[in-house]
Design a protein around this motif. Structure first.
Motif, short mmCIF file in Angstrom:
data_model
loop_
_atom_site.label_atom_id
_atom_site.label_comp_id
_atom_site.label_asym_id
_atom_site.label_seq_id
_atom_site.Cartn_x
_atom_site.Cartn_y
_atom_site.Cartn_z
N GLU A 174 -39.08 -97.91 15.20
CA GLU A 174 -39.04 -99.04 15.99
C GLU A 174 -40.35 -99.86 16.14
OE1 GLU A 174 -37.17 -97.93 19.86
OE2 GLU A 174 -35.10 -98.16 18.76
N TRP A 175 -40.46 -100.97 16.36
CA TRP A 175 -41.66 -101.58 16.70
C TRP A 175 -41.26 -102.68 17.70
CZ3 TRP A 175 -39.96 -102.42 11.88
CH2 TRP A 175 -39.54 -103.81 11.52
N THR A 176 -42.22 -103.90 17.83
CA THR A 176 -41.90 -104.65 18.80
C THR A 176 -42.33 -106.06 18.28
OG1 THR A 176 -42.14 -103.67 21.01
CG2 THR A 176 -42.28 -105.74 21.22
N THR A 177 -41.72 -107.06 18.07
CA THR A 177 -41.83 -108.49 17.89
C THR A 177 -41.74 -109.25 19.02
OG1 THR A 177 -41.17 -108.10 15.54
CG2 THR A 177 -41.44 -110.50 16.39
N SER A 178 -42.63 -110.06 19.54
CA SER A 178 -42.73 -110.67 20.80
C SER A 178 -42.82 -112.13 20.72
CB SER A 178 -43.83 -110.34 21.79
OG SER A 178 -43.68 -108.98 22.32
N VAL A 179 -41.93 -112.74 21.48
CA VAL A 179 -41.75 -114.29 21.48
C VAL A 179 -42.66 -114.75 22.93
CG1 VAL A 179 -40.56 -116.30 21.93
CG2 VAL A 179 -39.88 -114.48 20.25
#
Length: 190
Positions: A174-179
């Motif tokens: 898992e990782w994070t993509t932020s808007v």
């Protein structure tokens, strides 16, 4: 695109037909946005990858690949370490910088900005300064320590972070993509 599936699902809900997209780092996302957005301008910093992208995407009239020279203005500060912090440039007068001149106008006109390659902290810093209040800024790997400084500049500029953590293509973790948004006006588009 090589973003978390949750972020891609969210972005899929936005009608991008008339949107202008600016990318820092191109690839599968360039192709994905080219099928949805009115125009895609990609700043690619790897010489060999820029040539491959340009060749594969030359038939797409709505895609423009820009390959800035590695020593162009402020970029020289990020040649050896693209994700370096911003301490060396914060005191600089960047208004007449050649790289800033190349990116300012596209950033100010962009509906959506993707930060997924090249000098990411610098890209976030420039987006925090030049993006319109209605722009959507997408930052992949936003949960990593090396990008913390750029993320902080976006938050200090009044953007709100919506984090999409989870799996995505290719990676078995898992990782994070932020808007990042200042306004929810894009919700009217979908």
């Amino acid at each position: 695109p090589w973003l978390t599936f949750a972020a891609t699902h969210f972005l899929s809900s936005i009608n991008m037909a008339t949107m202008s997209v600016v990318e820092f780092g191109g690839g599968a996302s360039t192709v994905w946005f080219s099928k949805r957005a009115g125009h895609v301008k990609t700043f690619e910093f790897d010489d060999q990858w820029a040539a491959v992208l340009s060749e594969h995407l030359k038939a797409l009239s709505n895609v423009e690949i820009i390959q800035p020279e590695s020593g162009l203005g402020i970029l020289s500060e990020f040649t050896s370490e693209p994700n370096a912090g911003l301490s060396s440039i914060l005191a600089m007068d960047i208004d007449s910088d050649l790289f800033v001149s190349l990116t300012r106008e596209p950033l100010s006109r962009a509906s959506l900005i993707l930060v997924d390659g090249g000098p990411r902290n610098l890209a976030m810093y420039l987006a925090s300064k030049f993006a319109s209040p209605s722009a959507i800024i997408v930052v992949d790997n936003s949960d990593t320590d090396v990008l913390r400084e750029g993320v902080q500049h976006l938050l200090e500029a009044g953007f709100t972070e919506i984090a999409f953590r989870g799996l995505g293509p290719l990676n078995p973790y898992e990782w994070t993509t932020s808007v990042f948004v200042k306004t929810m006006s894009f919700a009217q588009l979908g």
